[in-house]
Motif scaffolding. Structure first.
Motif, PDB file in Angstrom:
ATOM      1  N   VAL A 209     -17.380  41.397  19.520  1.00 42.53           N
ATOM      2  CA  VAL A 209     -16.201  40.870  18.828  1.00 42.53           C
ATOM      3  C   VAL A 209     -15.155  40.398  19.833  1.00 42.53           C
ATOM      4  N   GLU A 210     -15.090  41.056  20.989  1.00 40.01           N
ATOM      5  CA  GLU A 210     -14.150  40.635  22.026  1.00 40.01           C
ATOM      6  C   GLU A 210     -14.476  39.216  22.490  1.00 40.01           C
ATOM      7  N   GLU A 211     -15.762  38.946  22.680  1.00 36.71           N
ATOM      8  CA  GLU A 211     -16.189  37.611  23.110  1.00 36.71           C
ATOM      9  C   GLU A 211     -15.989  36.580  21.997  1.00 36.71           C
ATOM     10  N   GLY A 212     -16.263  36.990  20.758  1.00 37.44           N
ATOM     11  CA  GLY A 212     -16.111  36.071  19.640  1.00 37.44           C
ATOM     12  C   GLY A 212     -14.664  35.676  19.398  1.00 37.44           C
ATOM     13  N   ALA A 213     -13.767  36.646  19.567  1.00 41.97           N
ATOM     14  CA  ALA A 213     -12.346  36.368  19.328  1.00 41.97           C
ATOM     15  C   ALA A 213     -11.711  35.534  20.440  1.00 41.97           C
ATOM     16  N   ALA A 214     -12.269  35.597  21.630  1.00 43.93           N
ATOM     17  CA  ALA A 214     -11.634  34.979  22.800  1.00 43.93           C
ATOM     18  C   ALA A 214     -11.296  33.496  22.621  1.00 43.93           C
ATOM     19  N   PRO A 215     -12.231  32.630  22.151  1.00 45.00           N
ATOM     20  CA  PRO A 215     -11.856  31.217  22.014  1.00 45.00           C
ATOM     21  C   PRO A 215     -10.832  30.976  20.916  1.00 45.00           C
ATOM     22  N   ILE A 216     -10.806  31.847  19.896  1.00 41.74           N
ATOM     23  CA  ILE A 216      -9.799  31.731  18.843  1.00 41.74           C
ATOM     24  C   ILE A 216      -8.421  32.037  19.419  1.00 41.74           C
ATOM     25  N   VAL A 217      -8.358  33.130  20.172  1.00 46.50           N
ATOM     26  CA  VAL A 217      -7.099  33.532  20.803  1.00 46.50           C
ATOM     27  C   VAL A 217      -6.612  32.459  21.773  1.00 46.50           C
ATOM     28  N   GLU A 218      -7.518  31.958  22.576  1.00 36.95           N
ATOM     29  CA  GLU A 218      -7.153  30.918  23.545  1.00 36.95           C
ATOM     30  C   GLU A 218      -6.553  29.706  22.841  1.00 36.95           C
ATOM     31  N   ASN A 219      -7.165  29.310  21.723  1.00 39.08           N
ATOM     32  CA  ASN A 219      -6.681  28.128  21.022  1.00 39.08           C
ATOM     33  C   ASN A 219      -5.381  28.395  20.282  1.00 39.08           C
ATOM     34  N   ALA A 220      -5.194  29.625  19.837  1.00 38.95           N
ATOM     35  CA  ALA A 220      -3.956  29.990  19.152  1.00 38.95           C
ATOM     36  C   ALA A 220      -2.765  29.951  20.101  1.00 38.95           C
ATOM     37  N   MET A 221      -3.032  30.028  21.401  1.00 41.80           N
ATOM     38  CA  MET A 221      -1.961  30.119  22.390  1.00 41.80           C
ATOM     39  C   MET A 221      -1.685  28.802  23.116  1.00 41.80           C
ATOM     40  N   ILE A 222      -2.299  27.708  22.687  1.00 37.43           N
ATOM     41  CA  ILE A 222      -2.093  26.437  23.384  1.00 37.43           C
ATOM     42  C   ILE A 222      -0.657  25.954  23.232  1.00 37.43           C
ATOM     43  N   ASP A 223      -0.197  25.176  24.213  1.00 35.90           N
ATOM     44  CA  ASP A 223       1.172  24.670  24.153  1.00 35.90           C
ATOM     45  C   ASP A 223       1.219  23.376  23.342  1.00 35.90           C
ATOM     46  N   LYS A 224       2.423  22.822  23.200  1.00 33.02           N
ATOM     47  CA  LYS A 224       2.594  21.659  22.326  1.00 33.02           C
ATOM     48  C   LYS A 224       1.971  20.385  22.873  1.00 33.02           C
ATOM     49  N   ASP A 225       1.540  20.424  24.122  1.00 36.37           N
ATOM     50  CA  ASP A 225       0.818  19.281  24.690  1.00 36.37           C
ATOM     51  C   ASP A 225      -0.688  19.513  24.671  1.00 36.37           C
ATOM     52  N   GLY A 226      -1.112  20.592  24.023  1.00 35.68           N
ATOM     53  CA  GLY A 226      -2.532  20.935  23.978  1.00 35.68           C
ATOM     54  C   GLY A 226      -3.324  20.029  23.049  1.00 35.68           C
ATOM     55  N   PRO A 227      -4.633  20.220  22.992  1.00 32.71           N
ATOM     56  CA  PRO A 227      -5.497  19.368  22.170  1.00 32.71           C
ATOM     57  C   PRO A 227      -5.257  19.592  20.680  1.00 32.71           C
TER      58      PRO A 227
END
Length: 240
Positions: A209-227
């Motif tokens: 679950v730690e690995e599965g959540a990681a890309p979700i967390v990463e994307n939730a934290m992108i800045d306003k210039d992110g994809p």
């Protein structure tokens, strides 16, 4: 500095709960969206016992217009705006799902939670996000929603064809593109956690679950210039 706020649907267990844990550890204030009050409180108490006190329960049944509206009204009383919405709630549906012989009910049940409910939550909660400095929406999808991968016989999951579940995620991906196009000041992306061992698949996945959540967390934290308007997995961009 005021903590950024996150609402996660389907967050009382599995990837949703782990996503809440990782974001709370990163300094976010979490609203744990759960349908069941008792299980929701148990999840909140678990995170509190780990020292993660910036976690609150929000009762929300994503399949109910009334419930989603009540959740919105409740949050609107607590906060001026919501920074991040993670549409994590989802179901696999009854199996097997042969393309030629899956019952109507399975299609309806799966699409209701995995597609229509996401659109419902977004429609109701976007007004609470409009004033956020950097509003982000993460739609939790699956690589089983990738038409490109499903057409590639060398893909590791090529033989995993589902008449309802995969197409529900393909529809979610298409909706993500349309939503990102419309909400120009938002960052809106579809994120695939991968084949993660949870109750969702009888703990058969090869990722934690730690690995599965990681890309979700990463994307939730992108800045306003992110994809925005993209489809991501832990290995990067996923083909549509």
């Amino acid at each position: 500095m005021e903590k950024q706020t996150v609402l996660i649907t389907g967050a009382n267990k599995g990837i949703g709960l782990e996503t809440a844990r990782q974001l709370a550890n990163a300094g976010y204030h979490i609203y744990l969206g759960c349908r069941d009050k008792e299980r929701g409180y148990e999840a909140v108490e678990l995170l509190h016992s780990e020292g993660l006190n910036d976690v609150e329960l929000v009762l929300i049944d994503v399949t109910s217009e009334e419930s989603v509206q009540q959740a919105y009204n409740e949050l609107a009383k607590r906060i001026n705006y919501l920074d991040v919405l993670i549409n994590n709630a989802g179901i696999p549906g009854d199996f097997p799902q042969p393309a030629s012989n899956t019952p109507d009910k399975t299609f309806k049940d799966v699409f209701e939670v995995n597609f229509f409910s996401v659109a419902r939550v977004v429609r109701i909660f976007v007004p609470l996000m409009q004033n956020a400095p950097n509003p982000r929406i993460v739609n939790v999808t699956s690589d089983l929603g990738s038409l490109t991968l499903h057409s590639d016989p060398t893909w590791r999951h090529y033989d995993v064809k589902t008449a309802a579940y995969g197409p529900s995620k393909s529809a979610l991906n298409a909706y993500t593109i349309a939503l990102a196009y419309e909400l120009k000041n938002f960052r809106v992306n579809a994120v695939n956690p991968g084949y993660t061992a949870t109750d969702f698949n009888n703990n058969q996945g090869y990722k934690t679950v730690e690995e599965g959540a990681a890309p979700i967390v990463e994307n939730a934290m992108i800045d306003k210039d992110g994809p925005t308007g993209k489809y991501f997995s832990d290995y990067g961009v996923t083909p549509w």
